[in-house]
Design a protein around this motif. Structure first.
Motif, short mmCIF file in Angstrom:
data_model
loop_
_atom_site.label_atom_id
_atom_site.label_comp_id
_atom_site.label_asym_id
_atom_site.label_seq_id
_atom_site.Cartn_x
_atom_site.Cartn_y
_atom_site.Cartn_z
N SER A 106 0.85 -1.19 0.00
CA SER A 106 0.00 0.00 0.00
C SER A 106 0.88 1.23 0.00
O SER A 106 2.09 1.14 0.31
N GLY A 107 0.27 2.35 -0.31
CA GLY A 107 0.98 3.62 -0.23
C GLY A 107 1.40 3.88 1.21
O GLY A 107 2.49 4.41 1.47
N SER A 108 0.53 3.50 2.14
CA SER A 108 0.83 3.74 3.56
C SER A 108 2.07 2.95 3.99
O SER A 108 2.96 3.50 4.65
N TYR A 129 -0.96 14.28 2.90
CA TYR A 129 -1.39 12.98 3.41
C TYR A 129 -0.46 11.90 2.86
O TYR A 129 -0.18 11.86 1.66
N HIS A 130 0.00 11.04 3.77
CA HIS A 130 0.94 10.01 3.32
C HIS A 130 0.59 8.61 3.78
O HIS A 130 1.31 7.68 3.45
N GLU A 177 4.13 15.66 -1.71
CA GLU A 177 3.57 15.25 -3.01
C GLU A 177 3.83 16.41 -3.98
O GLU A 177 3.68 17.57 -3.59
N ASP A 210 6.28 11.82 -2.70
CA ASP A 210 5.15 10.89 -2.60
C ASP A 210 4.37 10.96 -3.92
O ASP A 210 3.66 11.93 -4.18
N VAL A 232 2.16 8.72 -4.92
CA VAL A 232 1.04 7.78 -4.84
C VAL A 232 -0.13 8.23 -5.72
O VAL A 232 -0.75 7.41 -6.41
N GLN A 233 -0.41 9.53 -5.72
CA GLN A 233 -1.55 9.98 -6.54
C GLN A 233 -1.15 10.42 -7.94
O GLN A 233 -1.89 10.19 -8.89
N LYS A 283 -1.26 3.52 -5.10
CA LYS A 283 -2.52 3.44 -5.84
C LYS A 283 -2.51 2.87 -7.27
O LYS A 283 -2.98 1.76 -7.48
#
Ligand code: PMP
Length: 751
Positions: free
Chosen positions: A431-433, A459-460, A531, A564, A566-567, A594
């Motif tokens: 996961s990203g987390s 948010y991370h 991000e 980051d 992730v998005q 993601k």
């Protein structure tokens, strides 16, 4: 030759012959002293002869009680129905007159009569058997769809190929398991508009029995409605007329009509596959591709139709029970009983999802949603290549990184080839987390420091560490505030922040605010994480030049820089594969999540040799699932699809198109304070009273709910929940962009 066959075998004279179109045999229309006929010639092959004999027997059977409805085999002078000469088989059929269904105006009555006609014919064939037809495996017979798989590669456009592959997969999942339980019969199996004849507004005849098959009875209807729906605005309605006509004379079963959605897609796939193959083989034969364009048009329309809606409309037409579900109170109650209230549901009237395809999602009420929100199904929901990669690998081997297997090396090489500089080591997690958490462990281990600088509103992740460094969480509802080891970098927001000149000066200004903070902390910062576009913070792209200014300062005091992604990673921003490229920097560590597995749980940290080596201090790093063969196969398929379908370029082009539409909208609607982002990652900030510091939170919620009612999904984020988030699957099209913006217009007008 044809004239001689007619004279020698049938004793016809005054012959006038016209060559007709044919798929794989020759057809001639014959005018003679004894009337009109059709002559068919075939290259002789043993199995073909049996089939033609079977076809003749079927026709003789059908013609027993009918006249001028079906072609009737004509005996030759020796009372045989087939002639053989020089490797050619020929036969003569009576001429059935009437106008082609393709040439007359379509009406509900005509379609009803079409269904009725087929039902009467099939009723007559229910007890008819023929071993040659029964044994036949034709690639035009829907139950043998798989025979056409080899033709998929003949379809040149990848965005078309994927539609066909999707339905091949759906056939395997939805239809194949049912096949053995469906009633079978000999059917015509090609009731298309150029085989069906009309007189006085009613279907009066049918020709060309060359595709006859012993197949599930419902396929007769599937094929007829497929062609009947082509070019129609409301295809399901037109199909229903045919189905009603059929059902009245040969009742259908609910299990049969519930498969129709997939069987129509099956027919369309067979049609476009064969057109693509035949065009390769025989570029001149125009007849081959006669229905190619309408078939593609319908297939492209079909993919956006909720299969539940299709089944429901066919059920409705026949008076069967509804399968639509509108009320989810029971499911919601069960969920509430078993899950914490900390998990939220989108929308006051939540959606129960039952299926999806590419940029479309389907609910239990039969509604289709255009997905303009979910960035996780990156290359499209249920992309067949990704699904197949997962299915295949799952059926073969799934294990962990304590063994050697090729999938790990294959994927790693492919993934790392997307990185520049010395980013050449990867840690896989789920996961990203887990990735951001690990990134912080790597950073503190490498630097020996323990403070972190993270972005305001960033948010991370959901781990303890993730929450501790995510201002979006620790500073939001239920948050416990900022921990002592966390430094919060002011968000470099050129719309609402302190510096607004996005020419580099704002970026520098914000960076220096953060650098000043850093200076107060005696070189204790292990890592800076941000991000490139602050997603949960309201889709805020970092001011130009920000990272270029802050990265060297972080490094100078002995810290490392983490991006980051992730998005925004994996090409979402259009111009750039990774968000950090937009800021012209190379981080020391990249956090991925993601989109990486298109919905399969995958995350990773990509870093440098030095950081990875320092982590190997004797303690094993092990993730039970990270980097497993199934995940690797899926991750590799995602990257391949990205390349094959040019999805980064699509994000750029469709994103530019959508951004223009949004900017035009902003001109007309002062509630839109800002449009920001690029590729397929946008924020639309809504304000009140022309004041960017007065968030239009309620309006954002109303628009989101209103769009949902219109079948469009978007998100909302930002500290004031007033930013509409648009981040659809990367296969989003211009038409999709138009639909989204038209929806926004009507919501803004309705406010
Ligand atoms: N980083 C960012 C930027 C995110 O948006 C998210 C998820 N929203 C995460 C990390 C955490 O990823 P996951 O939900 O896969 O744990």
């Amino acid at each position: 030759m044809e004239t001689r066959i007619l004279a020698d075998f049938y004793g016809l004279s005054y012959i006038e012959i016209t060559n007709l179109n044919g798929y794989d045999n020759q057809n001639f229309s014959v005018k003679s002293d004894k009337g009109k006929f059709i002559l068919k010639t075939y290259k002789a092959k043993p199995e073909l002869q049996e089939l033609i004999e079977g076809e003749n027997q079927t026709l003789l059977n059908l013609n027993r009680d009918n006249e001028n409805i079906f072609p009737n085999p004509i005996p030759n002078l020796s009372s045989n129905f087939l002639n053989y000469e020089n490797g050619i088989i020929s036969r003569l059929l009576s001429f059935v007159d009437g106008e082609f269904l393709g040439n007359v105006e379509h009406t509900p009555d005509l379609f009803f009569s079409f269904g009725k006609f087929l039902a009467k014919m099939d009723n007559q064939l229910l007890n008819f058997r023929n071993s040659a037809i029964k044994a036949r495996q034709s690639n035009w017979d829907l139950q043998h769809l798989e025979l056409n798989k080899k033709y998929i590669s003949c379809i040149s456009r990848p965005e078309k190929r994927k539609l066909v592959s999707y339905y091949f997969q759906q056939f395997r999942e939805q239809v194949q398991p049912e096949l053995n339980d469906l009633r079978k019969s000999i059917i015509h199996a090609d009731a298309n508009e150029w085989n069906v004849l009309v007189k006085n507004g009613k279907v009066s005849g049918i020709i060309d029995f060359g595709d006859m098959a012993y197949s599930p009875l419902i396929n007769e209807v599937s094929i007829a409605i497929t062609y009947g729906m082509m070019g129609k605005k409301n295809p399901l309605e037109w199909a229903s007329y045919i189905i009603q006509g059929y059902h009245k004379h040969l009742p259908l079963l609910s299990r049969e009509i519930d498969l129709l959605y997939y069987l129509v897609a099956t027919r369309l796939c067979i049609s476009v596959c064969n057109s693509a193959f035949s065009r390769q083989e025989n570029p001149e034969n125009e007849y081959i591709s006669i229905s190619e364009k309408p078939a593609w048009d319908l297939l492209e329309k079909w993919i956006a139709i909720n299969p539940t809606l299709a089944a429901e409309s066919f059920r409705n037409a026949l008076g069967f029970d509804s399968i639509i579900q509108q009320d989810y109170q029971k499911e919601k109650a069960t969920r509430d009983e078993h899950l914490s209230k900390a998990l939220s549901l989108s929308f006051p009237q939540p959606i129960k999802m039952t299926g999806s395809a590419f940029q479309y999602m389907f609910d239990a009420a039969g509604k289709t949603y255009l997905d303009a929100y979910n960035n996780i199904p990156h290359v499209g929901h249920c992309h067949p290549k990704v699904v197949e990669a997962g299915q295949k690998q799952m059926a073969k081997l799934n294990t962990n990184t304590r063994y050697i297997y090729d999938q790990l090396n294959d994927y790693t090489e492919k993934l790392l080839s997307k990185f520049l500089g010395n980013l050449n080591k990867v840690f896989f997690v789920n996961s990203g987390s887990a990735a951001s958490d690990l990134a912080i462990r790597l950073a503190t281990n490498f630097t020996g420091k323990n403070k972190l600088m993270a972005m305001e509103y960033g948010y991370h992740g959901n781990t303890r560490m993730g929450i501790e460094m995510s201002h979006y969480k620790y500073g939001g509802k239920g948050g416990k505030g900022q921990a002592a080891n966390i430094l919060k970098a002011p968000i470099p927001d050129t719309y609402k922040g302190q510096f607004r000149e996005n020419n580099g000066s704002a970026g520098k200004g914000y960076a220096h605010l953060a650098i000043d903070l850093m200076k107060e902390n005696d070189a204790e910062i292990a890592a800076f994480i941000a991000e490139p576009v602050v997603g949960c913070g309201g889709q805020v792209p970092l001011a130009n030049g920000y990272l270029k200014e802050i990265y060297p300062a972080i490094r100078a005091q002995g810290g490392i820089c983490i991006s980051d992604e992730v998005q925004v990673g994996f090409g979402r921003l259009g111009e750039y594969f990774w968000g950090f490229e937009m800021q012209e920097v190379i981080p020391d560590m990249v956090v991925l999540g993601k989109p990486m597995g298109n919905g399969h749980p995958m995350g990773a940290v990509v870093t440098t040799d030095a950081i990875a080596e320092a982590f190997a201090n004797g303690m094993e790093f092990f993730s039970s699932f990270g980097g497993n063969p199934v995940s690797c196969a899926i991750g590799k398929a995602v990257l391949e699809v990205m390349g094959e379908e040019g999805l980064q370029e699509n994000a750029r082009q469709t994103g530019d198109y959508l951004k223009n539409l949004l900017l035009n909208l902003k001109e007309k609607h002062p509630e839109i304070g800002d449009i920001r982002g690029s590729g397929l990652f946008f924020g639309v900030e809504l304000i009140q009273n022309y004041n960017r510091n007065q968030p239009a939170t309620a309006l954002a919620k109303n628009i989101q709910n209103g769009l949902k009612d219109m079948g469009i999904l978007i998100g909302i984020d930002g500290p004031d929940n007033n930013v509409l988030k648009i981040k659809p699957p990367m296969c989003f099209t211009r038409n999709n962009a138009d639909q989204l913006v038209e929806g926004l217009i009507s919501q803004l007008q309705a406010k």
